[in-house]
Design an enzyme around this catalytic site. Structure first.
Site, short mmCIF file in Angstrom:
data_model
loop_
_atom_site.label_atom_id
_atom_site.label_comp_id
_atom_site.label_asym_id
_atom_site.label_seq_id
_atom_site.Cartn_x
_atom_site.Cartn_y
_atom_site.Cartn_z
N GLY A 121 0.82 -1.36 -0.26
CA GLY A 121 0.12 0.00 -0.25
C GLY A 121 0.88 1.17 -0.13
N SER A 122 1.57 1.39 -0.85
CA SER A 122 2.91 2.24 -0.93
C SER A 122 1.91 3.85 -1.56
CB SER A 122 4.15 2.12 -1.53
OG SER A 122 3.55 1.89 -2.68
N ASN A 144 -6.35 4.31 -9.82
CA ASN A 144 -5.40 3.23 -9.73
C ASN A 144 -4.48 3.21 -10.28
OD1 ASN A 144 -4.91 0.46 -9.60
ND2 ASN A 144 -4.68 0.28 -11.60
N HIS A 171 -1.00 1.62 -12.48
CA HIS A 171 0.04 0.70 -12.93
C HIS A 171 1.30 1.41 -13.42
CE1 HIS A 171 -0.69 -2.78 -15.15
NE2 HIS A 171 0.29 -1.98 -16.08
N ASP A 174 -7.81 -1.92 -16.08
CA ASP A 174 -6.74 -0.80 -16.57
C ASP A 174 -7.10 -0.47 -18.36
OD1 ASP A 174 -3.54 -3.51 -15.65
OD2 ASP A 174 -4.93 -1.99 -14.76
N GLU A 180 5.94 7.42 -7.97
CA GLU A 180 4.20 6.64 -8.23
C GLU A 180 3.47 7.31 -7.34
OE1 GLU A 180 3.76 2.31 -7.67
OE2 GLU A 180 4.06 1.74 -9.29
#
Ligand SMILES: Nc1nc2c(c(=O)[nH]1)N[C@@H](CN(C=O)c1ccc(C(=O)N[C@@H](CCC(=O)O)C(=O)O)cc1)CN2
Ligand SMILES: NCC(=O)N[C@@H]1O[C@H](COP(=O)([O-])[O-])[C@@H](O)[C@H]1O
Length: 206
Positions: free
Chosen positions: A18-19, A113, A115, A156, A185
């Site tokens: 869960g970064s 999200n 990815h 996605d 990210e």
């Protein structure tokens, strides 16, 4: 409905570390993001993310096919938990399961999200985690990166809100490329969530 001056309520779904959720929560705590984390769902009872959420004082739940073999029941349980927490926006922070139609319908346009590739390259069902970086290396692509996208029914396939690029360097391994991508990210997700916060503020009544 958004209320001016009331921080946006964030909920997370994560399967492992869960970064991105932790990066966003740090931003909320420091005042760098006008939002408040309220809940986390994990399909992995042993995930670092679940233990972290509990330590942070978030509402945290292990909801998975183990407890709900019927996907529709799991979809309903996730929706019930997130609504009970008052979540307004959902962030998938390495959530390795397909979200169902109940959650997607209730949070349409409000599920993000992250990815670890430059979608649409190297995305879709079966493409997650290390598999993505391995595919990038095997493809000979000169660059990779990460994509934050809105989550829709297709894996996605939702519209991208933010993308960040990193070079693929000669001699890169799975671990060196993965580390370079993961390093961007958190800020990419923060940029995307700020977009939703701004949109919400613009719709709030004066
Ligand atoms: N309805 C949607 N659900 C999800 C989306 C989406 O766009 N629409 N995004 C994913 C993306 N994702 C990671 O972020 C992801 C994509 C595919 C898979 C996958 O194939 N999972 C395997 C099991 C993997 C495991 O157990 O480790 C599978 O379901 O067979 C995982 C993650 C998230 N959900
Ligand atoms: N298709 C989704 C996907 O592959 N997501 C990726 O899983 C990792 C989760 O790491 P974390 O659990 O340490 O945050 C992240 O690198 C994220 O981009």
């Amino acid at each position: 409905m958004a209320a001016r001056g009331v921080p946006m309520k964030l909920a997370f779904l994560a399967s492992h570390g869960g970064s991105a959720a932790r990066h966003l929560t740090q931003a909320c705590r420091s005042g760098a993001l006008d939002a408040v984390p309220v809940a986390l769902v994990s399909n992995n009872s042993r995930s670092v993310a679940l233990a972290w959420a509990r330590a942070e004082g978030l509402r945290a739940a292990h909801l998975s096919s183990a407890g709900y073999p019927d996907p529709d029941d799991l979809d309903a349980a996730i929706l019930d938990f997130l609504c009970g927490a008052g979540a307004e926006v959902l962030v998938l922070s390495g959530y390795m399961r397909e979200l169902g139609p109940r959650v997607l319908g209730a949070f349409a346009g409000r599920v993000l999200n992250i990815h670890p590739s430059l979608l649409p390259r190297h995305g879709g069902r079966g493409m997650y985690g290390d598999r993505v970086h391995e595919a990038v290396l095997a493809s000979g692509d000169p660059e990779s990166g990460a994509t934050v996208h809105l989550v829709t029914a297709g894996i996605d396939e939702g519209p991208a809100l933010a993308q960040g690029r990193v070079p693929v360097q000669p001699g890169d391994t799975l671990e060196t490329l993965k580390a370079r991508v993961q390093a961007i990210e958190g800020e990419l997700m923060l940029r995307a969530v700020r977009q939703l916060v701004a949109e919400r503020a613009s719709m709030a009544p004066d």
